[in-house]
Scaffold this motif. Sequence first.
Motif, short mmCIF file in Angstrom:
data_model
loop_
_atom_site.label_atom_id
_atom_site.label_comp_id
_atom_site.label_asym_id
_atom_site.label_seq_id
_atom_site.Cartn_x
_atom_site.Cartn_y
_atom_site.Cartn_z
N SER A 248 0.85 -1.19 0.00
CA SER A 248 0.00 0.00 0.00
C SER A 248 0.88 1.24 0.00
N PRO A 249 0.35 2.40 -0.40
CA PRO A 249 1.17 3.61 -0.47
C PRO A 249 1.89 3.96 0.83
N SER A 290 -4.90 2.28 -5.36
CA SER A 290 -5.09 3.68 -5.73
C SER A 290 -4.08 4.52 -4.97
N GLY A 291 -3.81 5.72 -5.46
CA GLY A 291 -2.78 6.57 -4.85
C GLY A 291 -3.03 6.89 -3.39
N ASP A 292 -4.31 6.96 -2.98
CA ASP A 292 -4.62 7.28 -1.59
C ASP A 292 -4.77 6.03 -0.73
N ASP A 309 -13.19 -1.80 -2.21
CA ASP A 309 -12.88 -0.98 -1.05
C ASP A 309 -11.73 -1.67 -0.31
N ALA A 310 -10.60 -1.01 -0.18
CA ALA A 310 -9.42 -1.66 0.39
C ALA A 310 -9.55 -1.94 1.88
N SER A 332 -4.94 5.34 -12.68
CA SER A 332 -4.39 6.62 -13.13
C SER A 332 -3.85 7.37 -11.93
N GLY A 333 -3.05 8.40 -12.17
CA GLY A 333 -2.46 9.15 -11.07
C GLY A 333 -3.47 9.75 -10.12
#
Length: 462
Positions: A248-249, A290-292, A309-310, A332-333
């Motif tokens: 994860s980010p 996703s980025g967040d 939903d993570a 996508s970014g």
Amino acid sequence: MKIEACAILAALLFHSLSVSAQQGETAAAAGFSKDIAPILTKKCVACHGPEKSKGRFRLDTFEFLMKGGESKSASVVPGQPAQSELFRRLTARDEDDRMPQKDDPLPAAQISLIEQWINAGAKFDGPDPKAPLVTLIPRAPHPEPPSSYHHPVPILALAFNPDGTELAAGGYHEITIWNPNEGTLLRRIKNVAQRTHSLDYSPDGALLAAAGGSPGQWGEVAVFNPTNGARVRVLGSMPDTALTVSFSPDGSRLAVGGADNSLRVYDVPAGKEQLVIQQHADWVMSIAWSGDGTRLASASRDRTARVYDAKTGDLETSYTGHQGPVFAVAFSGDGQRVYSAGRDKKIHVWDAKEGKEAGQIGGFDDDIFKLLVSGNWILSCSADKKIRQHSADKRELLRTLAGHNDWVYSLAVDGKSKRLASGSYDGEVRVWNLEDGQSLAAFIAAPGYPAAGETVRASTRE
């Protein structure tokens, strides 16, 4: 004479008692996790597991094993091997009735272990009777990798460390670490699964995650200290090969997908499994955060890509526009779009919330295996032996990177230095400058094998 006869009788009696005691000890020592689960996993689960359950009989967990199948006979009757359908099938003389079918009968020693286990009460000694059998088996250290490779292995996994100074590549029972500028070997990480299909560094570079296993037998996701090569922890085992892994980010969680059709999420600091998502009907080939970090995307051989939903694992949307297996997925970014690609030779662009197609990128000559998004670039590799660099905003082809002589399976990007690494079936790794498309280095990622410049040959696939 009487004394000698008594001595002989006493010796025979002692021997008989000794053998009996040894047999009792052997029976007591026949445990489910260490003795029975490995046999069933290797010889039976393929025909009696989650993907295929002949006779409606599954034995991929202890709970399923004890339930039995469509036969009215109990699969296991504690204390009574002769009344246990499992034992009857394993020892049947009729090949049409015997398990495993279309294979050699079990060796006498393995049948004896199963008989002893049933005689001793068919007890369960694991933590959870609902857990896959493969997760119960005590793991011995993996075999040593070859000291020197006689031939290269396909490069299925690559990963840059966060500062771009090192490049990790999957090998045979190892992960090799290279200087990406010079193509020189820095070190080798051992105690690794047979095949490594995916690698990912934690954002701080302290951990290197590896997903792999032995096809059709078991899968594993483990995290290593990339500096000293120590295996920090095996986060999980699964019934088939783990194919894709991603931190994860924030680095606190690790997502894994594999050939058991599932997607799993682990709490990295605690080493605990948080989620098991079972939405796909075939292998999970790729995953992306996703980025967040709030959503996960997956791509599968079942021709779909999905978003979840993570936190809860709930399915948010599905994309069903592909005409073949889907091998790659990326957000996508800004997280508004998802890119997915596979056998239909197109990059599909679709809305992350609604799952509606927003466009396509064509021009590929064969299967697309990998997608990465870096800034305004969409990077892809294909079985047509090429890497392509598209702009994310206009979806225009910026350049094609050619030079590989075989299918290109893996990609890794270092956004800071704007370098891309690519790995192909013939064992070659190439490093590229994404600003001008120039090749910076090329080498065979197989310790002890001659340098890439001496060994690059035309593909044998044609």
